[in-house]
Design a protein around this motif. Structure first.
Motif: not given
Lengths: 568, 810
Positions: A199-227
């Motif tokens: 459970e701990e493992q999945s929790l950690l995985q979920g936590h980081w996974g969503s964090r990475v995804d959020a970061l990427k999503l945010d980056q992608r949006r920013q990047y494309r707007n910027w371009i």
């Protein structure tokens, strides 16, 4: 539209002409195919010579022949059209059906009646990016991409280290618990602990996974707007220097993480990189020029962005890939993989983790692409079943029955954040998971059948890859020459040379064929030898190249001023 | 004051583009070879359209095949489309109808159907004359079979087109014209704003119409009043067009016979007569297009500017999945819609480029010597530049084309002048005609060609069929269906016309350049081939041609030894005989060895030389391979020739020209050549002496008179004979004093110094009999002496011909 093949009728042409001496009339009967496709004059001369007609009938014969053919042809068409009209009037032909069919063809095939298709977002962004990277904005764009990339990589490294810490902690805990199995802990408690660990493992995985995804999503949006903003500004004020990159608005990454960087990545220079290049000519009369390179290395090195020492500047390869992304010169790579399309195991998993190190700004992330491909595979399987070959070939039969991809099938992913490639051709090599096992299999295969031959599915798959490359302007392509990614001890020198020869020769054949495919010519072809190949074997393979491909004549300038040949 | 060139030029280029239908994956034709892409089929078929010139049809100028099955069509575009014109009176409309019919009649005569007639495709120029545009689309796509889109504008299409598939007859055009004219007469668009399905339904509902279709249409769009007031003759015409039943509908030719067009026909005839001498100096559109391209015009760029070629980045349309059978999935492709739009491109670029050229340059003056006055210093200055550059110089090409055009108009009396000009260069557009002139072709070649039976099967058909799909297939022209068909007809015609010869493989390659240049003029291609073969390949196509080939290769080896003894010695030492590579070279006059664009430049010069020129071309090729050859053994040489490296053709032409001039003609005389010069008495060489090059007395005397410094005469008679009388300046090396086994020139002593130093001279051996001459010549060649040959007939022949040059040395 389906047209009936070669409609025609047989008619007889009758020609009469008087004789000079008697009152008799000669009568000729010539069968004619209507509509007549040939040259009427030639037909006339043929009739003249085969019936031995006197020359004075020439012009008369020609006239009546021309007239006859004209009337017969018109009659033929009229009859056909009249019949269609009659059918329609009498109701044998369904007018509504006809209208529907024609409407469909017009709507699907002509711009005038088709539903207007505007430029898609994808195309707009592509055009904007392509324009910007060919302007002074190139550098800030690359910088921004690089910075974004580093941010993601850092988070991922953070995730990995947390993960590692947790695993260590849990292993330790488990060890202690198992050791004290008699004293205190019971099987039940250990099971509980294992469950908690999971459970701990999945929790950690979920936590980081969503964090990475959020970061990427945010980056992608920013990047494309910027371009898009960048393009706008450039178009309006023709600024030589672009507006500030969006980096500043990013949450700063904790500097504490810096010690994680540079921990791995040190084992790449283990083997010396061997390589040799040739310029070759193909074709017997018209010669096509191509560059060919043979080199050793790990196939994923083409994907990995190497960290420069400072870590602050993007590598030169990225520049190349950015410039070429929306051009007509794409770079492709052939990756041998399994039919599971999964990111859970094998080389695809490695590739996925490389892709995920940075944000994909242009195309869907690799897991989404694979998901889409999985859907297409369903169509493909259905298609394959529908087109079940009447042939009794056992291999086709076996393959058509299956629900997944077969050896020789190729799926394709597109990338903007890899080091040297835009397009990856994943060729399915066999049912098992690893390319290493594929080797095992082919080796067994080799024992019984004398290795793969040019009709093997993998070779046909290679041909499909070259054809797809040709039709889609992939002009640089890297192919694993031995059709394996890893060396192993049981690959003998003889086996290597034989396999390499086969691939060389087949690729040569496909490249000659390519000229008739009407697409882009392959400009650069790279043959990748698994790293760890001995220098001698590499040498053998390299010398094989110029003997199979005709190396173009080097232009030699002679130092002497006097011409050498015949005399002077 | 003369107007500048191309001023007030109303004509434009019109560009349009479409995609050919791509074949379903991996299908093969009946011969087991992959199917020809449809774009190539269209490309080959459309070539014929370029030959159609009619005042009421837009001339086709170019068809371009580009990547991914795209076809770009360039045609003359003169005026504005009919749908942009307003307020036409009945007379104007009738004139339009009349001229359309003239165009259609001419098309029908050639077996063409328009099928795509619509107001957009009828162009009206300033003087009110009509040109039909896009008339070849139906033809070039093989009645629409090679494209996926339907051809025809729904509203104007005859109902039977929708009802039955297959080929349309000329009568569908009558219907379309009827609809267009009816619309014009009623001054109102029929069914405007109606949806496509509705429109189709309306067209098809007309078939139930029992009365006049025209009347019904008029009522339908509330124009019955206008209809009522139209003259009966006009109504009659439209009714003749708009007959539901094709049986009753008239074809354009019959329509022109209606009384309403009587006066137009008369007027038209008068005008033709009047115009006969009016526009002699208007440059043809195809020439202008060629020059426009040289001046930097590019139709693809223009199409891109107008958005007709949308370039979608390829990475966006790559498929997701390609399965083993080649089927693709997840392709994100949207291109391929047929867009009717035409891009009109004015000639401005060209006008600017040529604006400083005086108008009279258009029509140069022909002198009574049948020469054209040389125009400018420009020509002379430019002619120093390399050919490749001259071929891309707009102005230079303009002058050259004008000049050749003028000369070719009055051919054959200008043949001499054409040959002279051809020594400079030949501009690509006129190359076919110029080659024919160089080969001396005259007369009614078309009739002659028509008379040859090309259909009846013969026993060579099979071989021809096998060879054609392997002949210069990188060329779009020759790989198209039309190309294959024409090549086959040419070959069959040649075989039929030369019963004493047989079809040898290689004849296909030999025919290819002629077909390539005269793609729309088979008769000329055939005549060129028929003239070319006797001139250069006399008797090569005999069933047993071994004697001829032997002699030819023998000559070739003599020429090699004569010009390059070192190479000859090397080839001899590794036993590399010429048969191993040179037969296809000469049998096809290099057309099997080089790609077409190189053959053209090579043959430009070849055609100016005599039948010995090819030998020197062969030598020039060897010269480029020389370095590799000298360091190679037998096997490497075989490999080298089996896949010949790239040859620099301009250098090759230059070298062969130079060596041709440096070779005394008699050295290359062959027994089996066509038209043996009369002055040479052919002497059968004695057995064992065939390998020795021989010079005739006339050439010897010519050398002696004109360039004695290029001549080294070696007298190998004994001292006594030499003392009695010898050629002035000759060296005496008695044959008996030579040790043949020691191949060192030094053994000959100080006499031989000129031989050692020889670079560019011709060494003539004068001896009493051939056997010794041959041995001595062989000796010299082995020593690496260049230019060795022996005097035919020896001293006695010399004495008979010109006794006064023989004097006692002392």
């Amino acid at each position: 539209m389906n047209m009936p093949e070669d409609e025609f009728v047989e008619k007889t042409f009758i020609y009469k002409f008087p004789t000079c001496t008697t009152n008799q009339e000669y009568v000729l009967e010539v069968p004619l195919k209507i509509p007549y496709g040939g040259n009427v004059k030639e037909l006339m001369y043929r009739i003249m010579s085969s019936f031995k007609l006197p020359c004075y009938v020439e012009s008369d014969l020609l006239q009546s022949l021309e007239h006859a053919i004209k009337t017969l042809t018109l009659e033929f068409y009229d009859e056909k059209a009249e019949k269609a009209l009659e059918d329609t009037i009498s109701g044998n032909l369904d007018i509504e059906d006809i209208i529907k069919n024609w409407e469909k063809t017009y709507k699907q095939k002509t711009a005038e009646y088709a539903d207007p298709i505007g430029t898609t977002d994808e195309e707009l962004f592509a055009a904007a990016y392509h324009k910007l990277v060919h302007s002074p904005s190139l550098e800030p764009i690359l910088q921004a991409e690089h910075k974004f990339g580093r941010d993601v990589t850092e988070v991922i490294q953070m995730r990995d280290s947390h993960y590692e810490q947790l695993t260590q902690k849990q292993t330790e805990e488990m060890r202690v618990a198992v050791e004290s199995l008699e004293a205190g802990s019971t099987e039940k408690s250990i099971n509980e602990m294992a469950g908690r660990h999971f459970e701990e493992q999945s929790l950690l995985q979920g936590h980081w996974g969503s964090r990475v995804d959020a970061l990427k999503l945010d980056q992608r949006r920013q990047y494309r707007n910027w371009i898009m903003r960048l393009l706008e500004e450039q178009q309006t004020n023709m600024l030589p220097t672009p507006v500030g990159s969006p980096i500043l608005s990013m949450p700063p990454i904790r500097p504490a993480l810096d010690n994680f960087v540079h921990s791995e990545e040190k084992n790449t220079a283990e083997y010396p990189i061997l390589e040799e290049s040739f310029t070759i000519h193909l074709g017997s009369q018209m010669k096509q020029m191509h560059n060919i390179r043979i080199l050793t290395g790990d196939v994923l090195d083409f994907c990995r962005t190497k960290k420069s020492d400072s870590g602050m500047d993007p590598t030169p390869q990225r520049l190349q890939t950015a410039l070429g992304l929306y051009s007509n010169d794409l770079c492709g790579l052939v990756l041998l993989s399994d039919n599971h399309l999964g990111s859970y195991s094998g080389i695809t998993k490695e590739l996925c983790s490389i892709c995920q190190l940075t944000t994909e700004f242009h195309f869907p992330p690799i897991d989404e692409q694979l998901e889409k491909i999985r859907e297409d595979v369903k169509d493909a399987v259905a298609w394959r079943q529908a087109h079940q070959r009447e042939g009794n070939d056992s291999q086709t039969k076996r393959s058509t029955g299956s629900k997944s991809l077969q050896t020789g099938d190729v799926y394709i992913t597109r990338h903007s954040n890899l080091a040297q490639v835009h397009v990856i051709f994943h060729m399915v090599v066999n049912d098992s998971l690893r390319s290493g096992e594929f080797f095992m299999l082919t080796r067994v295969f080799a024992k019984f059948t004398g290795d793969i031959n040019s009709r093997h599915s993998v070779i046909l798959g290679l041909r499909n890859i070259l054809k797809t490359a040709c039709c889609n302007d992939v002009t640089t392509l890297t192919i694993p020459i031995l059709l394996v990614h890893e060396m192993s001890e049981d690959m003998t020198v003889a086996w290597c040379t034989k396999r390499a020869e086969l691939v060389f020769k087949c690729v040569k054949g496909f490249m000659i064929e390519m000229a008739s495919w009407g697409g882009a010519e392959l400009k650069n072809l790279q043959f990748l030898v698994p790293k760890g190949m001995s220098e001698e074997v590499f040498g053998t393979l390299a010398t094989m190249l110029p003997s199979i491909f005709r190396v173009s004549n080097p232009l030699v300038f002679k130092a002497t001023s006097t011409p050498q040949t015949p005399k002077k | 004051m003369c107007p500048a060139l191309l001023e007030n030029e109303e004509r434009c280029f019109g560009g349009m583009t479409f995609f050919a239908q791509s074949h379903p994956v991996e299908v093969c034709g009946s011969n087991g070879l992959p199917l020809t892409p449809n774009s190539i089929t269209i490309y080959g078929k459309s070539q014929f359209l370029k030959t159609i010139h009619h005042p009421n049809l837009s001339t086709y100028l170019d068809i371009i095949r580009s990547k991914h099955e795209r076809i770009v069509v360039v045609a003359e575009y003169n005026g504005d489309p009919l749908n942009s014109k307003k307020n036409l009176n009945t007379d104007d409309i009738l004139k339009i109808a009349f001229q359309c019919l003239l165009g259609l009649r001419y098309m029908n005569k050639l077996g063409l159907v328009h099928r795509h007639l619509s107001p957009e495709n009828i162009l009206l120029n300033k003087s009110g004359n009509v040109q039909l545009y896009n008339f070849g689309l139906y033809f070039m796509t093989d009645c629409g079979k090679n494209v996926s889109f339907p051809i025809g504008y729904p509203k104007y299409t005859a109902p039977e087109v929708f009802l039955s598939s297959g080929v349309s007859s000329p009568k569908v055009d009558s219907w379309s014209l009827g609809m267009i004219i009816a619309e014009l007469l009623l001054t109102k668009s029929i069914w405007s704003g109606v949806k496509l399905s509705q429109c189709l339904r309306k067209v098809l509902s007309l078939i139930h119409c029992e009365t006049s279709v025209f009347e019904r249409l008029a009522r339908e769009i509330n124009c019955y009043n206008i209809y009522k007031d139209l003259p009966d003759k006009v109504k009659e015409f439209v009714d003749c067009c708009l007959q539901i039943h094709p049986l009753k509908r008239k074809i354009p030719e019959e329509l022109l016979k209606l009384p309403i067009f009587e006066k137009f026909l008369l007027q038209n005839e008068k005008e033709i007569e009047k115009n006969l001498y009016m526009n002699v100096i208007v440059r043809k559109m195809d020439e202008l297009y060629y020059l426009w391209q040289l001046a930097g015009g590019d139709i693809t760029v223009e199409l891109k500017k107008q958005g007709l070629i949308r370039s979608r980045p390829p990475i966006l349309s790559i498929p997701n999945l390609v399965i083993l059978l080649g089927q693709m999935f997840g392709r994100r492709d949207t291109a391929g819609l047929f867009d009717l739009r035409v891009v009109k491109i004015p000639l401005d670029t060209l006008h600017q480029r040529l604006s400083h050229i005086p108008y009279i340059a258009n029509y140069p003056w022909l002198t009574d010597q049948m020469r054209v006055q040389s125009q400018e210093e420009l020509i002379d200055a430019a002619s120093q530049l390399p050919l490749i550059i001259r071929e891309r110089d707009t102005e230079y090409q303009f002058y050259r084309i004008v000049l050749y055009d003028r000369l070719l108009q009055v051919y054959p009396i200008t043949r001499e002048a054409i040959i002279e000009e051809a020594h400079k260069d030949i501009p690509p557009p006129v190359r076919g005609a110029v080659w024919a002139a160089l080969l001396g072709i005259t007369g009614d070649i078309q009739k002659y060609y028509d008379m040859i039976d090309k259909e009846t099967p013969t026993h060579t058909d099979r071989q021809i069929e096998v060879d054609i799909p392997r002949c210069h297939q990188y060329s779009e022209l020759l790989s198209s269906g039309a190309g294959h068909e024409r090549l086959q007809r040419l070959l069959k015609a040649w075989v039929r016309n030369n019963p004493h010869y047989v079809y040898w493989q290689g004849l296909d390659s030999l025919t290819a350049p002629f077909l390539y240049l005269n793609f729309n003029n088979e008769a000329r291609a055939f005549e060129c081939l028929s003239k070319f073969i006797p001139k250069y390949l006399h008797k090569f196509f005999l069933k047993d041609n071994s004697a001829i080939i032997q002699e030819y290769l023998g000559k070739f080896s003599q020429i090699i030894a004569f010009h390059d003894p070192q190479l000859a010695n090397h080839l001899r030492s590794i036993n590399f005989v010429l048969e191993l590579f040179a037969i296809p070279w000469f049998l096809t006059m290099f057309s099997h060895v080089f790609p077409l664009h190189k053959i053209l430049h090579l043959w430009d010069k070849l055609l100016l030389g005599d039948s010995s020129f090819p030998l020197l071309v062969g030598l020039a090729i060897l010269k480029q391979l020389r370095d590799s050859l000298l360091t190679s053994g037998f096997n490497e040489c075989i490999l080298l020739f089996s896949d010949l490296p790239e040859i620099d053709i301009e250098l090759c032409v230059k070298d062969s020209m130079m060596m041709y001039q440096n070779t005394p003609p008699s050295i290359t005389y062959r027994k089996h050549q066509f038209n043996q010069p009369k002055d040479i008495n052919w002497l059968e060489p004695e057995p064992g002496t065939e390998k020795m090059p021989r010079i005739c007395v006339d050439d010897f005397l010519d050398l002696l008179d004109n360039s004695p410094d290029r001549l080294i005469a070696v007298d190998i008679r004994n001292n006594i004979q030499f003392e009695r009388g010898a050629v002035v300046g000759s060296i005496n090396i008695p044959f008996t004093s030579v040790q043949l086994s020691l191949t060192h020139i030094e053994t000959l002593g100080p006499h031989a110094k000129p031989l050692v130093e020889n670079k560019n001279s011709i060494v003539v051996i004068i001896g009493p009999h051939d056997q010794n001459n041959a041995l001595f010549a062989d000796f010299l060649i082995k020593c690496g002496v260049v230019g060795v040959c022996s005097l035919q007939g020896g001293i006695s022949a010399l004495r008979m011909k010109s006794p006064n040059i023989i004097v006692a040395p002392r």
